[in-house]
Design a protein around this motif. Structure first.
Motif, short mmCIF file in Angstrom:
data_model
loop_
_atom_site.label_atom_id
_atom_site.label_comp_id
_atom_site.label_asym_id
_atom_site.label_seq_id
_atom_site.Cartn_x
_atom_site.Cartn_y
_atom_site.Cartn_z
N ALA A 87 39.32 35.66 40.01
CA ALA A 87 39.82 37.00 39.72
C ALA A 87 38.70 37.95 39.33
O ALA A 87 38.74 39.15 39.65
CB ALA A 87 40.86 36.94 38.61
N ALA A 88 37.68 37.42 38.65
CA ALA A 88 36.55 38.25 38.24
C ALA A 88 35.67 38.66 39.42
O ALA A 88 34.98 39.67 39.36
CB ALA A 88 35.70 37.49 37.21
N ARG A 89 35.72 37.87 40.50
CA ARG A 89 34.86 38.15 41.66
C ARG A 89 35.57 38.98 42.73
O ARG A 89 34.91 39.65 43.53
CB ARG A 89 34.37 36.84 42.27
CG ARG A 89 33.39 36.07 41.40
CD ARG A 89 32.83 34.87 42.15
NE ARG A 89 32.07 35.28 43.32
CZ ARG A 89 30.75 35.52 43.32
NH1 ARG A 89 30.06 35.39 42.19
NH2 ARG A 89 30.13 35.88 44.42
N LEU A 90 36.89 38.92 42.75
CA LEU A 90 37.63 39.65 43.78
C LEU A 90 38.00 41.05 43.32
O LEU A 90 37.79 41.42 42.17
CB LEU A 90 38.89 38.87 44.16
CG LEU A 90 38.66 37.51 44.84
CD1 LEU A 90 39.99 36.86 45.18
CD2 LEU A 90 37.81 37.65 46.10
N THR A 91 38.58 41.80 44.22
CA THR A 91 38.97 43.19 43.95
C THR A 91 40.01 43.26 42.83
O THR A 91 40.90 42.42 42.75
CB THR A 91 39.57 43.81 45.22
OG1 THR A 91 38.64 43.65 46.30
CG2 THR A 91 39.86 45.29 45.02
N SER A 92 39.87 44.28 41.98
CA SER A 92 40.87 44.50 40.92
C SER A 92 42.02 45.34 41.47
O SER A 92 41.81 46.27 42.25
CB SER A 92 40.23 45.22 39.73
OG SER A 92 39.21 44.42 39.16
N TYR A 93 43.23 45.00 41.04
CA TYR A 93 44.41 45.71 41.49
C TYR A 93 45.20 46.21 40.29
O TYR A 93 44.96 45.81 39.16
CB TYR A 93 45.30 44.79 42.34
CG TYR A 93 44.62 44.22 43.57
CD1 TYR A 93 44.48 44.98 44.72
CD2 TYR A 93 44.11 42.92 43.56
CE1 TYR A 93 43.86 44.46 45.85
CE2 TYR A 93 43.49 42.40 44.69
CZ TYR A 93 43.36 43.17 45.83
OH TYR A 93 42.74 42.65 46.93
N ASP A 94 46.17 47.08 40.56
CA ASP A 94 47.07 47.54 39.51
C ASP A 94 47.71 46.32 38.85
O ASP A 94 48.29 45.47 39.54
CB ASP A 94 48.15 48.44 40.11
CG ASP A 94 49.13 48.93 39.06
OD1 ASP A 94 50.08 48.16 38.74
OD2 ASP A 94 48.97 50.04 38.55
N PRO A 95 47.60 46.20 37.52
CA PRO A 95 48.05 44.97 36.86
C PRO A 95 49.53 44.65 37.03
O PRO A 95 49.90 43.50 37.22
CB PRO A 95 47.70 45.21 35.39
CG PRO A 95 47.53 46.67 35.26
CD PRO A 95 47.03 47.16 36.56
N ILE A 96 50.39 45.67 36.95
CA ILE A 96 51.82 45.41 37.08
C ILE A 96 52.16 44.99 38.51
O ILE A 96 52.89 44.03 38.74
CB ILE A 96 52.64 46.66 36.68
CG1 ILE A 96 52.45 46.95 35.19
CG2 ILE A 96 54.12 46.45 36.99
CD1 ILE A 96 53.19 48.20 34.72
#
Length: 289
Positions: free
Chosen positions: A171-180
Motif C-alpha cells: 500500500a505504501a508503494r502503490l497509488t493512494s486513493y480516496d480512503p472511503i
C-alpha cells in the motif's frame, strides 16, 4: 468538542473495536466455520462501507487499474489474514491471538528496510525487533502450550500478522486513493472472492444459528471490518499517521484482557512477559523514526 478531544475519542473507539474483534471471532466460531466467518464478516463489512460511501456521495472507480490494486489488498489484506486468524482461533484463545498480532508493526519495519527506500533500519528498530521476537519465543515455548493454545494455531496467527505487514508495504508503494472509496472497493472485491472460493458458505441453516454467534458475526462485520475502516481514515485525515500509531501499543492489550474478562481465558505469567516484550519492542522501534 475540540478536534483534539474528538481525535482521542475516535482513537479510543478504534482501539476497543479492533481489540474486540478476536472475542467476536471466538464467539462466531461456535457455529460458523472459519471460511464462513471470513465470508460473512467481509460481506457485512462491504455493505457497511457501501452505505457510508452512498451517504458521502462517493463514486466507485470505473477504470481497471485501481481495481487491480484493490484485488491484491482484498486477498493479502483481508481474505488471507482473516482466514488465518479464524482458523488459528480454533485452537488458541482470543487473547493470545490479539497478543500475537502485535508483532505486525515489527515485521513491517523489517520489510520496510528492504522495500521502502526512506524507511531503513536503525539501532532502535533493530533492538525493538529483537525484543518483540523474544516475546514471540516466550509464546512458542513448550511451557506455555498448556492445552489452550496450540503451536499450529499460534503460527497461523503469526502468518496473518505477516500478511498484514506485506499489505502495508504494498500500500505504501502503490497509488493512494480516496480512503472511503478504496475501503469500499476492497471489501466488495474481498466478499465476492470469498463467495467464489467458498460457495458452500451459503449453505447454512439460519434457524439453527445461536444468538451469540449471529450477533457476533454481525458485529464483526459492521464494526472491526466496516466502521473501523471509516474511523481509521477520519483519524488519518484529522490527526495523521503518527497519532494513529498509538494503537499498536494498546490493541493487543485490549484484546488480551477482553478475552480474560469476557470469556474467562486464563492469564499466565508467560503471557504477561510476552506482552511486555512485544509492546516494549514496538515502543523502542519508534524512537528516532
Amino acid at each position: 468538542m475540540t478536534d483534539n478531544k474528538r481525535n482521542y475519542l475516535l482513537l479510543a473507539s478504534l482501539i476497543m473495536i479492533w481489540g474486540s474483534s478476536f472475542v467476536l471471532t471466538d464467539r462466531s466460531l461456535l457455529f460458523f466455520s472459519p471460511e464462513q466467518v471470513v465470508t460473512y464478516r467481509l460481506t457485512i463489512g462491504a455493505l457497511s462501507m457501501l452505505l457510508i460511501s452512498l451517504i458521502y456521495r462517493k463514486r466507485l472507480f470505473v477504470s481497471i487499474r485501481p481495481w487491480f490494486h484493490f484485488s491484491f489488498y482484498a486477498v493479502i489484506g483481508n481474505i488471507l489474514p482473516y482466514l488465518l486468524i479464524s482458523t488459528g482461533q480454533m485452537s488458541i484463545t482470543s487473547g493470545m491471538a490479539g497478543l500475537l498480532m502485535a508483532v505486525m508493526p515489527l515485521v513491517t519495519l523489517l520489510l520496510a528496510h528492504f522495500f521502502l527506500p526512506n524507511d531503513k533500519l536503525n539501532v532502535y528498530k533493530i533492538l525493538g525487533f529483537i525484543l518483540g521476537i523474544s516475546g514471540v519465543l516466550f509464546i512458542l515455548a513448550p511451557s506455555i502450550n498448556n492445552g489452550s493454545n496450540s503451536t499450529f494455531g499460534i503460527l497461523l496467527v503469526l502468518a496473518a500478522a505477516c500478511s498484514y505487514s506485506v499489505n502495508t508495504i504494498v500500500a505504501a508503494r502503490l497509488t493512494s486513493y480516496d480512503p472511503i472509496v478504496s475501503s469500499t472497493c476492497v471489501l466488495i472485491l474481498a466478499s465476492l472472492f470469498s463467495f467464489l472460493i467458498w460457495p458452500e458458505s451459503l449453505s447454512i441453516a439460519f434457524n439453527d444459528i445461536p444468538l451469540i454467534s449471529l450477533s457476533s458475526i454481525i458485529l464483526l462485520g459492521v464494526l472491526p471490518t466496516g466502521i473501523a475502516a471509516y474511523i481509521y481514515f477520519i483519524i488519518i485525515n484529522s490527526a495523521g499517521a503518527t497519532f494513529l500509531a498509538n494503537i499498536n501499543y494498546l490493541i493487543p492489550v485490549v484484546a488480551f484482557f477482553l478475552g480474560a474478562i469476557l470469556l474467562g481465558e486464563e492469564i499466565l505469567i508467560q503471557n504477561i512477559i510476552a506482552l511486555i516484550f512485544i509492546i516494549s519492542g514496538i515502543f523502542i522501534s519508534r524512537k528516532n523514526s
